[in-house]
Design a protein around this motif. Structure first.
Motif, short mmCIF file in Angstrom:
data_model
loop_
_atom_site.label_atom_id
_atom_site.label_comp_id
_atom_site.label_asym_id
_atom_site.label_seq_id
_atom_site.Cartn_x
_atom_site.Cartn_y
_atom_site.Cartn_z
N VAL A 129 0.83 -1.21 0.00
CA VAL A 129 0.00 0.00 0.00
C VAL A 129 0.86 1.26 0.00
CG1 VAL A 129 -1.70 1.32 1.31
CG2 VAL A 129 -1.95 -1.15 1.08
N MET A 130 1.87 1.29 0.85
CA MET A 130 2.70 2.50 0.93
C MET A 130 3.60 2.67 -0.30
SD MET A 130 1.81 4.40 3.33
CE MET A 130 1.75 4.87 5.08
N ILE A 131 4.02 1.57 -0.92
CA ILE A 131 4.74 1.70 -2.19
C ILE A 131 3.82 2.37 -3.22
CG2 ILE A 131 5.67 0.43 -4.17
CD1 ILE A 131 6.96 -1.51 -2.22
N GLU A 132 2.55 1.96 -3.26
CA GLU A 132 1.62 2.58 -4.21
C GLU A 132 1.37 4.04 -3.87
OE1 GLU A 132 -0.27 3.26 -7.45
OE2 GLU A 132 0.55 1.25 -7.07
N ASN A 133 1.23 4.35 -2.59
CA ASN A 133 1.04 5.75 -2.21
C ASN A 133 2.26 6.58 -2.59
OD1 ASN A 133 -1.60 5.83 -1.21
ND2 ASN A 133 -0.97 5.12 0.81
N TYR A 134 3.44 6.01 -2.47
CA TYR A 134 4.66 6.72 -2.89
C TYR A 134 4.69 6.91 -4.40
CZ TYR A 134 9.58 7.52 -3.99
OH TYR A 134 10.75 8.03 -4.49
#
Length: 449
Positions: free
Chosen positions: A419-424
């Motif tokens: 999820v945080m890779i996608e948000n980045y």
């Protein structure tokens, strides 16, 4: 587990081919490390795609939800892959949304899986609309997390709802089938009775309630920890919304949550429950959907800066490495709740809670706060090869000091990575969650800007 075995064999075959192709001959120059052959975007996509597969290929077949854990050795001392998790599934369905958007699966495949998940949630055990921590995937019956923890878990419910509200926004303006799915999600959201968990209209939210044991768990939730999202969603509910005083008196304790101090020479503004600086999941779980960029309220002038500094404290502690563990340094840091050499532990940047265990999710899920430093860790861990990187991404935890490399996964640690890779990369999950009108109303109600 048949699909898991197929995937493992494929992964091992690829690793075997890669190893043969990179064997060094006499007089040959040292070849580049595996991560050095990938661009940053290719590395991010490799890690995100592999981690996504925990929630896609590794899903429990009846419910479509995330197993609490997957152990590649097949040994499950505390419940196997038939036990599904509510909070980890909330993270997982956000990872699936990103997978749809990136073309890892088709939009139709993604919708079909979401329909299976929602159908399960509609018939599974709930307690005043709140989910338990665990269910049996085959039946939807509660699997007790502990003897008296066999009812509603409001924190895990908040993690699940954070994901479902993002899914709602992804589908609400789509095809007729997608709109129907969004409406079913809206019904689940409206049925959570957040007010009930005030335990008689107190100005605080309680973590647990059981129809058998009532309030015996006796856990009122105060900040700061991972539970901010619970208070925001409780205020945001259009049917059972709590008054703002619950947030101010319960979570913030009438301002006592504000406690400026320094750790590792880095400024922190908030009081962290039971410690000067908490484990890194406290900087991640609430902010998978809740966008910290520019977010502030009367207690914190910048949630992004606060969570970034909490991450930097964690990194600085590992670099200082006061207990002299092997491997700790600028390219290998990250203390959070995960498997540990002796069971499960919430590792944190202090000597009492530091067991020499690095949890890949800690630094990798902090990529939105410290992209350069998190990518440094990602490349280093990727270069450590298949002792750390398996069919569903990086394994949960390891210790070089103890030569401990268990090939085991936990849903609640894998989800934030994807999820945080996608948000980045795109901000997708932040955009979806923050676009929900109820979320915007809840933030306004509590004085967030």
């Amino acid at each position: 587990m048949k699909s898991i075995n197929i995937y493992i064999l494929s992964a091992l075959l690829l690793l075997s081919i890669s190893s043969c192709g990179n064997s060094k001959k006499a007089g040959q120059k040292e070849s580049a490390s595996p991560a050095d052959t990938l661009t940053t975007d290719a590395l991010l996509d490799t890690v995100q795609r592999r981690t996504f597969r925990y929630f896609w290929d590794g899903a429990e077949p009846n419910s479509g939800l995330a197993p609490e854990r997957i152990h590649m050795d097949g040994i499950y001392p505390a419940g196997g892959p038939d036990v599904v998790t509510s909070g980890g599934s909330g993270f997982g369905i956000m990872a699936i949304l990103a997978g749809i958007d990136r073309g890892y699966i088709s939009r139709d495949e993604g919708r079909t899986r979401m329909e299976k998940i929602v159908s399960f949630l509609e018939r599974a055990d709930r307690f005043k609309g709140a989910s338990p921590h665990w269910w049996y995937g085959a039946t939807g019956k509660v699997k007790p997390f502990g003897k008296k923890d066999n009812g509603g878990d409001l924190v895990e419910t908040a993690f699940l709802m954070q994901g479902l509200l993002a899914v709602h926004q992804y589908y609400v303006n789509g095809s007729n089938q997608e709109k129907v799915l969004a409406a079913r999600i809206d019904k689940l959201w409206r049925e959570v009775d957040w007010n009930w968990y005030r335990r008689g209209d107190q100005n605080v939210l309680y973590w647990h309630w059981s129809p058998e044991y009532g309030w015996d768990m006796d856990f009122p939730v105060h900040g700061y920890n991972e539970c901010l999202i619970m208070y925001i969603l409780a205020a945001a509910s259009p049917t059972h919304g709590v008054p703002a005083t619950v947030y101010h008196d319960g979570w913030a304790q009438n301002g006592a949550i504000v406690s400026p101090h320094k750790v590792e020479g880095i400024e922190l503004h908030l009081r962290y429950q039971g410690t000067e600086a908490g484990p890194l999941f406290w900087a991640q779980y609430s902010f998978l959907g809740l966008d910290p960029v520019g977010l502030k309220d009367e207690y914190c002038p910048s949630y992004f800066n606060e969570m970034r500094n909490l991450t930097l404290v964690n990194r600085a502690y590992c670099i200082r490495n006061p207990k002299h563990y092997k491997g700790f340094g600028p390219d290998c840091w990250g203390l959070t709740a995960s498997y540990s050499v002796n069971g499960y532990a919430a590792h944190a940047p202090n000597e009492r809670e530091d067991a020499g265990v690095i949890s890949p999710t800690a630094a990798l899920s902090s990529i939105v706060y410290t992209p350069e430093y998190s990518l440094q860790v990602m490349r280093h861990l990727y270069n450590m090869g298949d002792k750390l990187f398996g069919p569903y991404g990086f394994y949960d935890a390891f210790s070089e000091t103890d030569d401990w490399y268990p090939q085991r996964y936990l849903a609640i640690d894998q989800g934030p990575i994807a999820v945080m890779i996608e948000n980045y990369r795109s901000g997708l999950l932040w955009k979806l969650f923050m676009s929900h009108p109820d979320v915007q109303a809840g933030l306004k109600k509590l004085g967030f800007k």
